[in-house]
Design a protein around this motif. Sequence first.
Motif, PDB file in Angstrom:
ATOM      1  N   ILE A 233      31.276  54.681  30.171  1.00 26.11           N
ATOM      2  CA  ILE A 233      32.370  55.491  30.696  1.00 26.11           C
ATOM      3  C   ILE A 233      31.804  56.826  31.169  1.00 26.11           C
ATOM      4  O   ILE A 233      30.987  57.446  30.479  1.00 26.11           O
ATOM      5  N   ALA A 234      32.230  57.243  32.353  1.00 24.52           N
ATOM      6  CA  ALA A 234      31.841  58.541  32.907  1.00 24.52           C
ATOM      7  C   ALA A 234      32.968  59.530  32.666  1.00 24.52           C
ATOM      8  O   ALA A 234      34.142  59.232  32.924  1.00 24.52           O
ATOM      9  N   SER A 235      32.618  60.719  32.169  1.00 16.70           N
ATOM     10  CA  SER A 235      33.613  61.759  31.874  1.00 16.70           C
ATOM     11  C   SER A 235      33.169  63.091  32.457  1.00 16.70           C
ATOM     12  O   SER A 235      31.972  63.359  32.599  1.00 16.70           O
ATOM     13  N   ARG A 236      34.167  63.933  32.769  1.00 19.78           N
ATOM     14  CA  ARG A 236      33.890  65.293  33.236  1.00 19.78           C
ATOM     15  C   ARG A 236      35.040  66.190  32.809  1.00 19.78           C
ATOM     16  O   ARG A 236      36.204  65.848  33.033  1.00 19.78           O
ATOM     17  N   ARG A 237      34.673  67.278  32.174  1.00 23.07           N
ATOM     18  CA  ARG A 237      35.661  68.248  31.685  1.00 23.07           C
ATOM     19  C   ARG A 237      36.757  67.571  30.861  1.00 23.07           C
ATOM     20  O   ARG A 237      37.947  67.842  30.995  1.00 23.07           O
ATOM     21  N   GLY A 238      36.333  66.632  30.010  1.00 22.07           N
ATOM     22  CA  GLY A 238      37.247  65.960  29.104  1.00 22.07           C
ATOM     23  C   GLY A 238      38.066  64.844  29.718  1.00 22.07           C
ATOM     24  O   GLY A 238      38.859  64.196  29.021  1.00 22.07           O
ATOM     25  N   GLU A 239      37.861  64.575  31.013  1.00 24.16           N
ATOM     26  CA  GLU A 239      38.635  63.525  31.687  1.00 24.16           C
ATOM     27  C   GLU A 239      37.734  62.330  31.971  1.00 24.16           C
ATOM     28  O   GLU A 239      36.631  62.482  32.508  1.00 24.16           O
ATOM     29  N   GLU A 240      38.195  61.134  31.613  1.00 24.80           N
ATOM     30  CA  GLU A 240      37.443  59.902  31.869  1.00 24.80           C
ATOM     31  C   GLU A 240      37.742  59.447  33.297  1.00 24.80           C
ATOM     32  O   GLU A 240      38.891  59.137  33.632  1.00 24.80           O
ATOM     33  N   ILE A 241      36.711  59.419  34.139  1.00 24.89           N
ATOM     34  CA  ILE A 241      36.936  59.235  35.575  1.00 24.89           C
ATOM     35  C   ILE A 241      36.236  58.004  36.154  1.00 24.89           C
ATOM     36  O   ILE A 241      36.354  57.747  37.352  1.00 24.89           O
ATOM     37  N   GLY A 242      35.520  57.249  35.335  1.00 25.16           N
ATOM     38  CA  GLY A 242      34.848  56.074  35.861  1.00 25.16           C
ATOM     39  C   GLY A 242      34.311  55.195  34.763  1.00 25.16           C
ATOM     40  O   GLY A 242      34.184  55.615  33.606  1.00 25.16           O
ATOM     41  N   MET A 243      33.993  53.971  35.119  1.00 25.02           N
ATOM     42  CA  MET A 243      33.414  53.057  34.134  1.00 25.02           C
ATOM     43  C   MET A 243      32.710  51.921  34.857  1.00 25.02           C
ATOM     44  O   MET A 243      32.944  51.648  36.044  1.00 25.02           O
ATOM     45  N   VAL A 244      31.852  51.221  34.096  1.00 26.04           N
ATOM     46  CA  VAL A 244      31.213  50.002  34.570  1.00 26.04           C
ATOM     47  C   VAL A 244      31.085  49.077  33.373  1.00 26.04           C
ATOM     48  O   VAL A 244      30.868  49.525  32.243  1.00 26.04           O
ATOM     49  N   LEU A 245      31.234  47.765  33.609  1.00 24.48           N
ATOM     50  CA  LEU A 245      31.168  46.790  32.525  1.00 24.48           C
ATOM     51  C   LEU A 245      30.379  45.577  32.974  1.00 24.48           C
ATOM     52  O   LEU A 245      30.640  45.023  34.059  1.00 24.48           O
ATOM     53  N   LEU A 246      29.409  45.172  32.169  1.00 21.03           N
ATOM     54  CA  LEU A 246      28.559  44.022  32.458  1.00 21.03           C
ATOM     55  C   LEU A 246      28.808  42.914  31.436  1.00 21.03           C
ATOM     56  O   LEU A 246      29.027  43.183  30.259  1.00 21.03           O
ATOM     57  N   GLN A 247      28.731  41.661  31.917  1.00 18.89           N
ATOM     58  CA  GLN A 247      28.834  40.490  31.061  1.00 18.89           C
ATOM     59  C   GLN A 247      27.759  39.485  31.459  1.00 18.89           C
ATOM     60  O   GLN A 247      27.296  39.500  32.607  1.00 18.89           O
ATOM     61  N   PRO A 248      27.370  38.592  30.542  1.00 20.57           N
ATOM     62  CA  PRO A 248      26.420  37.544  30.943  1.00 20.57           C
ATOM     63  C   PRO A 248      27.000  36.713  32.081  1.00 20.57           C
ATOM     64  O   PRO A 248      28.173  36.355  32.064  1.00 20.57           O
ATOM     65  N   ALA A 249      26.189  36.421  33.080  1.00 16.44           N
ATOM     66  CA  ALA A 249      26.626  35.594  34.203  1.00 16.44           C
ATOM     67  C   ALA A 249      26.427  34.124  33.862  1.00 16.44           C
ATOM     68  O   ALA A 249      25.502  33.765  33.120  1.00 16.44           O
ATOM     69  N   VAL A 250      27.285  33.280  34.392  1.00 10.84           N
ATOM     70  CA  VAL A 250      27.148  31.832  34.205  1.00 10.84           C
ATOM     71  C   VAL A 250      26.243  31.296  35.310  1.00 10.84           C
ATOM     72  O   VAL A 250      26.575  31.417  36.493  1.00 10.84           O
ATOM     73  N   PRO A 251      25.088  30.716  34.962  1.00  3.13           N
ATOM     74  CA  PRO A 251      24.185  30.205  35.996  1.00  3.13           C
ATOM     75  C   PRO A 251      24.847  29.100  36.820  1.00  3.13           C
ATOM     76  O   PRO A 251      25.591  28.279  36.293  1.00  3.13           O
ATOM     77  N   ASP A 252      24.609  29.129  38.115  1.00  2.00           N
ATOM     78  CA  ASP A 252      25.098  28.082  39.001  1.00  2.00           C
ATOM     79  C   ASP A 252      24.131  28.001  40.174  1.00  2.00           C
ATOM     80  O   ASP A 252      23.080  28.650  40.154  1.00  2.00           O
ATOM     81  N   PRO A 253      24.409  27.201  41.187  1.00  2.11           N
ATOM     82  CA  PRO A 253      23.425  27.043  42.265  1.00  2.11           C
ATOM     83  C   PRO A 253      23.016  28.315  42.995  1.00  2.11           C
ATOM     84  O   PRO A 253      21.978  28.332  43.656  1.00  2.11           O
TER      85      PRO A 253
END
Length: 338
Positions: A233-253
Motif C-alpha cells: 500500500i502506498a500512503s502520503r500524509r496519512g492517506e492511502e492512495i495506491g496499492m498492488v497485489l500479486l498472486q501465483p499465476a496458473v501456468p498455461d500455454p
Amino acid sequence: MTVAIAPLTTEHIPEAAQRYDRWFTRARRPLSQRSWLADGPVRGEELLGKLQTAPGLEACRALDGDGNPIGHLAAIPVDLSADDPAALRSHPRSALVPHGGHALPSGRESEVLRALYVRVAARLVDDRRLVHYAWVPAGETATAPWSDLGFGRELVHGLMAVRPRGRQPRGVEGLGIRRAGPGDLPQIGRMAAESSRRQRESGVFQPQPEGALAALRLRYADSLGDPRCGAWIASRRGEEIGMVLLQPAVPDPVIPESCVELAEAYVTPAARGEGISRVLLATALAWAYDNGHRYMSARWPSASLSAAGHWPAFGFRPVAYRLSRTLDARIGGTPGTY
C-alpha cells in the motif's frame, strides 16, 4: 475443398491434443517475442481432458474430404451470479473457447474455423448464449480467422520478464510504501473495487454490478495471509492512495511455471501521473524476483484509455487475447422475425 463436421468425443482427445500442440507451437506468438519469452506448458491432452468433463460442452471436429481430422472447436457455457466477481469481466450468460478449445490446419484456418463455428454457435444461440469469448495466442496466425467471424480483441494478457534489481524509479516526495497484511483487507478491497468500477466508463463500457463489486472487496482475504502472495500500500500524509497485489499465476500455454500474476493495481485518480505506480511495481518486482519468480503476467481491457498504454509502457507484452463477439439480442426471436 470439402469440410465435414462430426462430434468430438472422448476417443478423439489424444489425436486432437497432438493437433493442438502442433498448432499452438506454430501460432503462440509473434516472431519478435521469441527471443525473450519463455514458453508455457502446452499440455494439449491435459487441457482437452478437462474440457471433455465440462458440463454443457459444445464440441465438434472438422474432417477433410478423405475423412481425416483437421481441426476442432470446443466451447464451454459460462453462468455467473450477479455477485460473482468474475461477472465484472465477463457476461453472466456466455460461452468461452479456452486455451485448448480449438486447433486449425495451416493454410485453411478461416475456412475450417468458419465451418466449426457455424455448428457450435447455432447450439449456443439456441441456448440463448449470445456473447462468445475465445482465448487465442497473440499474433495474426491465431487472431485473423476469428476476425473473419466478427470477433475482436477485448482483453489483453501480457507478460513481462522479472529481472534482478536494476535502476530503481525516482522516489515520490512524501510517499511511503508498506507491506499489506490480513488487517488491510478493507483498504485493498476498497481500491480493487474502485479500480474495477472505472471499467464502466468510456470506452470499456463494461457493466460492474454492485453485488460483484461488494464481493470483490472481500476476495483477497486469503491472499493477504498467504506467504506466496504479496501486497503493498502506498500512503502520503496519512492517506492511502495506491496499492498492488500479486498472486501465483496458473501456468498455461502462454504462462510459464515461474510466473506471478499482477492481480490488482490502483492509484487514486488525484495522485496519478507522479510515478506512484512505478514505485509500487518496482517494489512488487523486487519481491517477485527474490521469491523465485522470473515472469509477471497482467490482464487489461484493450479499450481502456489508461491501461492500454500504461501496462505496455512498463514492459508487459501481449502473449494472448480474449476475443469476443456479441450477437444482436433480437436474434432470440422466432426465426424470420428479426
